[in-house]
Enzyme design. Sequence first.
Site, short mmCIF file in Angstrom:
data_model
loop_
_atom_site.label_atom_id
_atom_site.label_comp_id
_atom_site.label_asym_id
_atom_site.label_seq_id
_atom_site.Cartn_x
_atom_site.Cartn_y
_atom_site.Cartn_z
N ASN A 161 -33.21 31.08 -1.33
CA ASN A 161 -33.77 30.13 -0.88
C ASN A 161 -33.22 28.93 -0.37
O ASN A 161 -32.56 28.07 -0.81
CB ASN A 161 -34.78 29.59 -2.08
CG ASN A 161 -35.68 30.62 -2.67
OD1 ASN A 161 -36.76 30.40 -1.95
ND2 ASN A 161 -35.44 31.27 -3.91
N GLU A 162 -32.95 29.07 1.26
CA GLU A 162 -32.13 28.09 1.79
C GLU A 162 -32.73 26.62 2.02
O GLU A 162 -33.95 26.57 1.62
CB GLU A 162 -31.88 28.64 3.10
CG GLU A 162 -31.50 30.06 3.32
CD GLU A 162 -29.85 29.96 2.88
OE1 GLU A 162 -29.43 28.95 2.47
OE2 GLU A 162 -29.10 31.01 3.22
#
Length: 641
Positions: A161-162
């Site tokens: 989850n950037e």
Amino acid sequence: MGETSTEFTQRERIPVGIFNSAELACREVADAIEALIRERDGADMPTVLGLATGSTPVGLYRELIRRHREGGLSFARVITFNLDEYYGLGGDHPESYRRFMQEQLFDHVDIEPENTHVPDGLVEREEVYGACRAYEEAIREAGGIDFQILGIGRTGHIGFNEPGSGPESRTRLVTLDSLTRRDAARDFLGEENVPRHAITMGIGTILEAKRIYLLAWGEAKAGVISQSVEEAPTDTVPAGFLQVHQDCRILVDHAAAAQLTRVRHPWLVGPVDWTPEMIRRAVLWLARKTGKALLKLVDEDYAENGMADLLTEQGSAYELNINIFNTPQHTITGWPGGKPEADDSHRPERADPFPKRVLVLSPEPMDDVYCMGGTLHRLANQGHELTVACQTSGSLAVPDPDLRRAVELLDEVARGQGGEKEAAFAASLRRQLVAKGQFGEDSRDLRYLKALIRRGEARASGRLLEVDADRLRFLDLPFYEQGRYRRFQPGKADVSIMAELLREIRPHQVFATGATHDPLSVHAICFLVLCQALDLCREEAWTRDCRIWLYRGPGAEWEAHEIDMAVPLSPDEFENKIQGIYQHQTQRSQSPSLDKGSSSNTWNLASLINRSAADTYDQLGLAEYEAIECFRKWVPDSWRD
Ligand code: F6R
């Protein structure tokens, strides 16, 4: 170690436990997992674990395997769900997370294969959405995740989850951040091989786990840990969303804790013991913070920045300023090996003996010139007996296009001049190159050729710095030759090669990297091997007259209060160093440890670092130089009486 909240932790929005080592922290996590599994087994219920890959949990998995083998811990009723998988990689790809899990844990414990879940990286594009929903459904069917292990990326990602991922996000296909891809470049033997997409559990999915432990080791994670823990959560640092979870803990080692306010600026949150070291740190910080030269700080600056008690203790800003000013002043020297026949009472290095036997260690070729090229030139030029030892061959960091060029050159030479044997060898190299393909491992011959390319670069670089080729040693430590990034296993053979070299040289000075931020990195392992070799030699006479200077390692510099020796470079010397770095042609696009958001490549990063060290000294009100290389004095524990 508990996470009791005190005035020092007042800024922390998630409980953080700071451990003396990653190993100790892993033991604590393993204790918690073991207790849970045994409790669930007792109640005849399965335990559902959420698992991460990467360097961080490797020690934990080794500890769990040990407990399985020696303590009878059974995984027979454990169900696991991994956070993520690279999109486009099959489970047998050497860098796939499925393969990682098999090798690091599943193959060594009694877990049922059908109870292990890793997102499928090969699912067709149009089926991805369905597969992600099915993954979530499987988690729900298993009863939800009881215990989630997380690492954290330098972008602040958890899972993949950037930045930009919201707290509601679910399992999905994502695009990897460029920094994440750069960080993975070494594992994939080149950034161009790193997949662009991954399938990851969402933050919303992770937050549904009943208990969460996030682990982080090493200074590369320090910034993002403090942001996640001390700042209000935003999409830019996804790990910050863990603040809303009711049962989340963060376990870090000292290096990863280094940017927390209680560690970095403890005087801002509570009363501190004003030791000389603490005073130095605080005053240098104050000068940087206020943008004032040391000698221009006034009482109000101290009072307004949490240091009023120091003022009371020490009298006035005037006295404090003068005392502290002398310390960085005395770190500056153009004679890194000591100035012969000079008064050395205020110099970082002693005058005698002269010349000194100096050993410079470079974990991979180029680290030496990159981190201390100017100093290296001075040591050679000032007449010391210099030996530069490249600890590893650096072959893994040679991109394939450079290898191909070398193979073609050899081939052409063989066809033009060589005999049958040479032509056959060149043809065999060509075949091996084709057989390897894009993701395959290098054969022994190819790796050897890569090592030779790097030796050539090291010699070219040495020539510019007046370090003759016969002063260079290539140790080719076996842990590197037999390994792959993150899978290195240093052993006795490495330590004995290192110890042998020390015994042969009996150095008066050793320059080595202190970059231990990623415990599985080549730099950290080389440092560990050095430490063990120094321990072996601790009784030997030469150790009593040997000083060890650490350079910080590629991509970073010591902080002002940590510097014990600062070697200024003139514009010409600096240019010469940069030319020395350029000789390492194969490293032009390798970028081991760039900071978040930086667009620099390795080469100009070196100049930014040396220039900013010079700016720091300038801003403190010391002399103004073009560039500075910095070192920290270090004594191994086993050498202290
Ligand atoms: C891996 C994962 C990632 C890593 C993170 C840190 O499954 O989900 O979030 O935990 O990139 O990686 P390392 O541990 O290699 O520093």
